[in-house]
Design a protein around this motif. Structure first.
Motif, mmCIF file in Angstrom:
data_model
loop_
_atom_site.group_PDB
_atom_site.id
_atom_site.type_symbol
_atom_site.label_atom_id
_atom_site.label_comp_id
_atom_site.label_asym_id
_atom_site.label_seq_id
_atom_site.Cartn_x
_atom_site.Cartn_y
_atom_site.Cartn_z
ATOM 1 N N HIS A 103 0.832 -1.204 0.000
ATOM 2 C CA HIS A 103 0.000 0.000 0.000
ATOM 3 C C HIS A 103 0.870 1.260 0.000
ATOM 4 C CE1 HIS A 103 -3.726 2.191 0.498
ATOM 5 N NE2 HIS A 103 -3.207 2.866 1.503
ATOM 6 N N ASP A 255 -6.833 -4.007 5.735
ATOM 7 C CA ASP A 255 -7.094 -2.736 5.058
ATOM 8 C C ASP A 255 -6.934 -1.566 6.026
ATOM 9 O OD1 ASP A 255 -7.561 -3.927 2.657
ATOM 10 O OD2 ASP A 255 -9.751 -3.922 2.834
ATOM 11 N N ARG A 259 -4.241 1.608 5.589
ATOM 12 C CA ARG A 259 -4.679 3.001 5.506
ATOM 13 C C ARG A 259 -4.093 3.849 6.628
ATOM 14 N NH1 ARG A 259 -9.754 0.540 4.382
ATOM 15 N NH2 ARG A 259 -10.469 0.981 6.518
#
Length: 284
Positions: A103, A255, A259
């Protein structure tokens, strides 16, 4: 007329005239303030400020520092001046779980994170291919109880060699020693897969499942010698139910972790996080 962009952060004991003293000097240089954030912590009576500004061509860092020397000394300010033109360099440390690493690399590739990854360090070989595909130097540094001191000296040498501004523990499943945590204080961000201060240490999702929690989360914080107790930068939660297994919680958490860590790194890179004892002041 061309210009250069800078970010000034400062903290000091609260007194009248702090903002005026700084902005008067900047105005005299022809600087233009683009963003201003201030916070007075009434509990500690300390003042915190972040100023983003542009300076006209020919007004460089040295000139700005000379102009600000007088108010800095008068108010005993702790300051940091950053040239926004210089891309920050990051070292990412990772073990086997690669979701937060991927990410971060994606957010850098699309430009949301303005940084250069100088190196990826791992105690396992699992993420070598990711580093190679991204053209990033990969350093395999296995660690054990007997080799921890020597391994961390290698880590520190790489941080210095690369000129890294920040070390990101992207699910690096090793506890940094007190020595390394202290030497890199304020320069290392960790992602903990729990909503701290609950469920510190190993397997927090399993701890949460055993307690039947209804909310899970992730916490990005600065690393200190006290495990999972460093100043918190960013957090996020999600609702879960009694029907979810520990594996379901782990999946839901991936997730969130990605983030939260990315947002914390962005805040740090943009000089929006200021340390305030065991806490942080975050100018979002």
């Amino acid at each position: 007329m061309s210009s250069a962009s800078f970010v000034l952060t400062l903290s000091c004991a609260d007194r009248p005239g702090i903002v005026a003293a700084i902005t008067t000097e900047l105005a005299a240089l022809g600087a233009n303030i683009a963003e201003s954030n201030q916070f007075w912590d009434r509990e500690t009576d300390r003042f915190f400020m972040r100023l983003a500004f542009t300076a006209p061509d020919g007004v460089g860092r040295d000139t700005i520092e000379r102009a600000l020397k007088s108010p800095i000394e008068r108010f005993s300010m702790k300051t940091s001046l950053t040239d926004d033109a210089r891309k920050k360099r990051v070292v990412i440390m990772v073990s086997k779980f690669d979701h937060t690493l991927l990410h971060l690399l994606y957010q850098i590739r699309v430009g949301w994170l303005d940084a250069e990854v100088a190196a990826i360090i791992s105690n396992h070989d699992d993420t070598r291919r990711i580093a190679e595909d991204a053209g990033i130097p990969f350093h395999l540094l296995p660690v054990s109880k007997d080799t921890k001191t020597a391994q961390e000296e290698q880590v520190l040498a790489l941080v210095k060699q690369t000129g890294a501004d920040l070390v990101v523990l992207a699910r690096y499943m090793q506890v940094l020693s007190d020595n390394l945590s202290t030497r890199l204080f304020g320069q290392v961000i960790n992602i903990h897969h729990s909503f701290l201060p609950s469920f510190k240490g190993a397997k927090p999702y399993h701890q949460a499942h055993e307690r039947g929690v209804k909310i899970i989360g992730a916490t990005a914080h600065y690393v200190t010698p006290d495990l999972d107790e460093g100043p918190i930068i960013e957090q996020e939660t999600a609702r879960v139910t009694h029907a979810m297994s520990p594996d379901d919680l782990v999946a839901a958490g991936r997730d969130i972790e990605s983030r939260v860590l990315a947002r914390a790194v962005k805040l740090h890179l943009e000089n929006r996080v200021m340390l305030n004892g065991k806490k942080t002041v975050v100018f979002g």
